[in-house]
Structures are given as structure tokens and as C-alpha cells.
Scaffold this motif. Sequence first.
Motif, PDB file in Angstrom:
ATOM      1  N   VAL A 206       0.841  -1.196   0.000  1.00 42.36           N
ATOM      2  CA  VAL A 206       0.000   0.000   0.000  1.00 42.36           C
ATOM      3  C   VAL A 206       0.877   1.246   0.000  1.00 42.36           C
ATOM      4  O   VAL A 206       0.670   2.177  -0.784  1.00 42.36           O
ATOM      5  N   PHE A 207       1.865   1.267   0.897  1.00 43.60           N
ATOM      6  CA  PHE A 207       2.811   2.373   0.993  1.00 43.60           C
ATOM      7  C   PHE A 207       4.189   1.852   0.593  1.00 43.60           C
ATOM      8  O   PHE A 207       4.757   1.000   1.278  1.00 43.60           O
ATOM      9  N   ASP A 208       4.712   2.355  -0.534  1.00 42.71           N
ATOM     10  CA  ASP A 208       6.022   1.896  -0.988  1.00 42.71           C
ATOM     11  C   ASP A 208       7.129   2.639  -0.253  1.00 42.71           C
ATOM     12  O   ASP A 208       6.862   3.440   0.661  1.00 42.71           O
ATOM     13  N   ALA A 209       8.375   2.393  -0.647  1.00 43.71           N
ATOM     14  CA  ALA A 209       9.513   2.955   0.077  1.00 43.71           C
ATOM     15  C   ALA A 209       9.461   4.475   0.129  1.00 43.71           C
ATOM     16  O   ALA A 209       9.630   5.085   1.194  1.00 43.71           O
ATOM     17  N   ALA A 210       9.224   5.108  -1.014  1.00 39.98           N
ATOM     18  CA  ALA A 210       9.216   6.572  -1.042  1.00 39.98           C
ATOM     19  C   ALA A 210       8.094   7.131  -0.173  1.00 39.98           C
ATOM     20  O   ALA A 210       8.294   8.116   0.561  1.00 39.98           O
ATOM     21  N   ALA A 211       6.917   6.525  -0.234  1.00 42.66           N
ATOM     22  CA  ALA A 211       5.801   7.004   0.574  1.00 42.66           C
ATOM     23  C   ALA A 211       6.103   6.871   2.064  1.00 42.66           C
ATOM     24  O   ALA A 211       5.787   7.769   2.860  1.00 42.66           O
ATOM     25  N   LEU A 212       6.729   5.774   2.455  1.00 44.39           N
ATOM     26  CA  LEU A 212       7.064   5.576   3.864  1.00 44.39           C
ATOM     27  C   LEU A 212       8.124   6.558   4.334  1.00 44.39           C
ATOM     28  O   LEU A 212       8.016   7.141   5.419  1.00 44.39           O
ATOM     29  N   VAL A 213       9.159   6.751   3.523  1.00 46.73           N
ATOM     30  CA  VAL A 213      10.209   7.697   3.904  1.00 46.73           C
ATOM     31  C   VAL A 213       9.626   9.104   4.019  1.00 46.73           C
ATOM     32  O   VAL A 213       9.915   9.836   4.980  1.00 46.73           O
ATOM     33  N   ALA A 214       8.813   9.502   3.068  1.00 43.08           N
ATOM     34  CA  ALA A 214       8.210  10.837   3.112  1.00 43.08           C
ATOM     35  C   ALA A 214       7.343  11.006   4.360  1.00 43.08           C
ATOM     36  O   ALA A 214       7.408  12.039   5.040  1.00 43.08           O
ATOM     37  N   TYR A 215       6.557   9.999   4.680  1.00 45.17           N
ATOM     38  CA  TYR A 215       5.666  10.087   5.843  1.00 45.17           C
ATOM     39  C   TYR A 215       6.455  10.128   7.150  1.00 45.17           C
ATOM     40  O   TYR A 215       6.222  11.000   8.004  1.00 45.17           O
ATOM     41  N   ILE A 216       7.379   9.195   7.305  1.00 46.53           N
ATOM     42  CA  ILE A 216       8.147   9.139   8.555  1.00 46.53           C
ATOM     43  C   ILE A 216       8.976  10.405   8.738  1.00 46.53           C
ATOM     44  O   ILE A 216       9.150  10.893   9.859  1.00 46.53           O
ATOM     45  N   SER A 217       9.468  10.973   7.638  1.00 47.87           N
ATOM     46  CA  SER A 217      10.296  12.181   7.748  1.00 47.87           C
ATOM     47  C   SER A 217       9.499  13.389   8.208  1.00 47.87           C
ATOM     48  O   SER A 217      10.080  14.406   8.601  1.00 47.87           O
ATOM     49  N   GLN A 218       8.174  13.308   8.178  1.00 46.13           N
ATOM     50  CA  GLN A 218       7.360  14.363   8.783  1.00 46.13           C
ATOM     51  C   GLN A 218       7.429  14.309  10.309  1.00 46.13           C
ATOM     52  O   GLN A 218       7.200  15.315  10.984  1.00 46.13           O
ATOM     53  N   ILE A 219       7.743  13.120  10.838  1.00 47.49           N
ATOM     54  CA  ILE A 219       7.730  12.899  12.284  1.00 47.49           C
ATOM     55  C   ILE A 219       9.109  13.110  12.881  1.00 47.49           C
ATOM     56  O   ILE A 219       9.269  13.727  13.950  1.00 47.49           O
ATOM     57  N   VAL A 220      10.135  12.604  12.184  1.00 49.75           N
ATOM     58  CA  VAL A 220      11.489  12.624  12.731  1.00 49.75           C
ATOM     59  C   VAL A 220      12.471  12.633  11.567  1.00 49.75           C
ATOM     60  O   VAL A 220      12.160  12.139  10.470  1.00 49.75           O
ATOM     61  N   THR A 221      13.656  13.181  11.791  1.00 52.51           N
ATOM     62  CA  THR A 221      14.699  13.173  10.776  1.00 52.51           C
ATOM     63  C   THR A 221      15.219  11.761  10.579  1.00 52.51           C
ATOM     64  O   THR A 221      15.633  11.111  11.553  1.00 52.51           O
ATOM     65  N   LEU A 222      15.195  11.275   9.359  1.00 54.86           N
ATOM     66  CA  LEU A 222      15.810   9.992   9.031  1.00 54.86           C
ATOM     67  C   LEU A 222      17.261  10.233   8.653  1.00 54.86           C
ATOM     68  O   LEU A 222      17.589  11.216   7.982  1.00 54.86           O
ATOM     69  N   VAL A 223      18.146   9.344   9.094  1.00 49.29           N
ATOM     70  CA  VAL A 223      19.579   9.524   8.876  1.00 49.29           C
ATOM     71  C   VAL A 223      20.166   8.269   8.240  1.00 49.29           C
ATOM     72  O   VAL A 223      19.551   7.186   8.279  1.00 49.29           O
ATOM     73  N   PRO A 224      21.351   8.376   7.637  1.00 51.83           N
ATOM     74  CA  PRO A 224      21.967   7.211   6.998  1.00 51.83           C
ATOM     75  C   PRO A 224      22.063   6.013   7.944  1.00 51.83           C
ATOM     76  O   PRO A 224      22.480   6.141   9.099  1.00 51.83           O
ATOM     77  N   GLY A 225      21.662   4.857   7.427  1.00 49.08           N
ATOM     78  CA  GLY A 225      21.682   3.629   8.206  1.00 49.08           C
ATOM     79  C   GLY A 225      20.370   3.275   8.851  1.00 49.08           C
ATOM     80  O   GLY A 225      20.168   2.130   9.283  1.00 49.08           O
ATOM     81  N   ASP A 226      19.436   4.220   8.948  1.00 50.73           N
ATOM     82  CA  ASP A 226      18.119   3.891   9.493  1.00 50.73           C
ATOM     83  C   ASP A 226      17.464   2.810   8.624  1.00 50.73           C
ATOM     84  O   ASP A 226      17.661   2.758   7.406  1.00 50.73           O
ATOM     85  N   LEU A 227      16.683   1.960   9.280  1.00 53.24           N
ATOM     86  CA  LEU A 227      16.056   0.814   8.616  1.00 53.24           C
ATOM     87  C   LEU A 227      14.547   0.914   8.718  1.00 53.24           C
ATOM     88  O   LEU A 227      14.006   1.225   9.791  1.00 53.24           O
ATOM     89  N   ILE A 228      13.862   0.650   7.606  1.00 57.28           N
ATOM     90  CA  ILE A 228      12.405   0.566   7.600  1.00 57.28           C
ATOM     91  C   ILE A 228      12.017  -0.823   7.104  1.00 57.28           C
ATOM     92  O   ILE A 228      12.389  -1.220   5.995  1.00 57.28           O
ATOM     93  N   ALA A 229      11.289  -1.572   7.932  1.00 60.43           N
ATOM     94  CA  ALA A 229      10.716  -2.856   7.519  1.00 60.43           C
ATOM     95  C   ALA A 229       9.298  -2.582   7.055  1.00 60.43           C
ATOM     96  O   ALA A 229       8.473  -2.058   7.814  1.00 60.43           O
ATOM     97  N   THR A 230       8.998  -2.903   5.801  1.00 60.48           N
ATOM     98  CA  THR A 230       7.820  -2.364   5.129  1.00 60.48           C
ATOM     99  C   THR A 230       6.522  -3.139   5.337  1.00 60.48           C
ATOM    100  O   THR A 230       5.490  -2.779   4.769  1.00 60.48           O
ATOM    101  N   GLY A 231       6.546  -4.190   6.150  1.00 56.03           N
ATOM    102  CA  GLY A 231       5.320  -4.934   6.409  1.00 56.03           C
ATOM    103  C   GLY A 231       5.342  -6.310   5.766  1.00 56.03           C
ATOM    104  O   GLY A 231       6.140  -6.588   4.875  1.00 56.03           O
ATOM    105  N   THR A 232       4.447  -7.167   6.223  1.00 52.32           N
ATOM    106  CA  THR A 232       4.436  -8.561   5.766  1.00 52.32           C
ATOM    107  C   THR A 232       3.131  -8.903   5.063  1.00 52.32           C
ATOM    108  O   THR A 232       2.074  -8.344   5.401  1.00 52.32           O
ATOM    109  N   PRO A 233       3.173  -9.808   4.091  1.00 58.39           N
ATOM    110  CA  PRO A 233       1.936 -10.254   3.440  1.00 58.39           C
ATOM    111  C   PRO A 233       1.232 -11.327   4.257  1.00 58.39           C
ATOM    112  O   PRO A 233       1.651 -11.675   5.365  1.00 58.39           O
TER     113      PRO A 233
END
Length: 270
Positions: A206-233
Motif C-alpha cells: 500500500v505504501f512503498d519505500a518513497a511514501a514511507l520515507v516521506a511520511y516518517i520524515s514528517q515525524i522525525v529526521t531519518l539519517v543514513p543507516g536507518d532501517l524501515i521494515a515495510t510490512g508482511t503479506p
Amino acid sequence: MKLATIRTETGTAAVRVDADVAVELGAPDLGAFLTRPDWKVLAEKADGPRHDLDGLDYAPVVPRPEKIFCVGLNYRTHILEMGRELPAYPALFAKFARALVGANDPVVLPAGSEQVDWEAELGVVIGAEVRHASLEQAAAAVAGYTVVNDVTARDFQYRSVEWLQGKTFERSTPVGPWLVTDARPGGISCTVDGDIVQKADTCDLVFDAAALVAYISQIVTLVPGDLIATGTPGGVGHARKPPRYLAEGSKMVTRVEGVGELHNTMIKEF
């Protein structure tokens, strides 16, 4: 290009994994390497000490990320088959670095849990600091993709409406073996003791990598090395009738086409 963190006799090292050899990048791990503004060019040109691919000991791709974000309910087919509406916003929770293990490391079954479950996931690794990102800026901040299995203690997870307590047991979450900078992730699957228990396609997110990064970056600064696990089917053990869970000696293989695979055996916590 594949980049990884390996364990050596003298510690860990960031490497570029080529077809026939792993080349050191001059940093103690991939998290440290990604903080360099020109990390991609440096990785392409690296000509450090070499290691045979046979027997490489992979650490978590970023051993100590500043942040680990995870996403719940993010595959369209799985959500709809459960009779739910597609979410308007990502469902976020977190893990801590002590939860991470390498691509071929044992996974520790938490003491006190009888309901340890698998969750195959596509992982996103951040390669540039980003805050309040547009979708274009968010896509540019992605260093690459990796493979994650969000192994979950369901009995702890559902003790409350917050999921953290079931998600971040120590040495429970394999990540790796590398990040792929130019990947086009495809199918995702999980096999337990030879049985295919999950199979889907990452294009169903539903939310791809770019959408997740954009959304989370509204909450907190993302920095090199941060990890996002995008969900499971769909296909998790807890939803089966009867439920099925991981046990001591269970062998779990997690694959994302175009990215890589994890091979992990379950052991008891001592």
C-alpha cells in the motif's frame, strides 16, 4: 551494487560484494560508511582488502541503526482478504538494535513465549539525512533494499493494543545479507522447514519505500543507516487454523527476488 557488513577476525568491516569477492570499503560497518556524503562513488571505486565469498560471516547489514521503523498492515491483498479497509496512513512501530541478527545467524526464541511467528518483509535502508521530504526527495534518500524477517512473539504482542513488546526481543530479527543499491524488488516469500508459508509480490504494498520515507520524515529526521521494515503479506502462522509457530530447530528461509535471502535456525534463549 551489493553492500554489506561482515565479521572478520579483527572486528566488522563494510564491504562491496562482487561476483567473486568482497572488497572492504574502509569503514567498520555499513552504517558508518553511509554517513559519507559520497558513499556511492566511494563504494564503486573501493579497492581495499579482499575476502572470498565462501564462508563470509554477515553481520546485520547495519549493525546499530539509529532508528528501526516497522510497518503493519501494508499489503493490499492481505488487508482486503481480512475484510479491512485500506489504511489512509501507515501503522508504525519500532524495534531496537539489539533485536537484529545477521542473514545466517540463529534466531533466539524468546523465553516465556509459546507463539513465535514469522513475518517476511522488504527492508529499506536510508542513505541520506532527510526531513519533511517530498516523494522525490524521499526516493533519493533510499540507499537500497535488504531482506528482513520481523519475527514476532504473538502472545506478548497482543497483551496490549501497542505491539512493541512482541516485536523487539533480543536477537530475534534477521536482516541482510546485504543492501542492493539498484534493486527492483519482486516476489517475497518465507519457507519454514521446507513449507512455503508466505508468498506475495512487493508491488502489492500500500505504501512503498518513497511514501514511507516521506511520511516518517514528517515525524522525525531519518539519517543514513536507518532501517524501515515495510510490512508482511498474508500467511503468518498466527492466522492459520490451527495456528502454527516457530519451534526450536525450525529452519526459516526469507527471500525477496532481486534482493537476497536469509537462512536462520531457531534456538532457545538461555
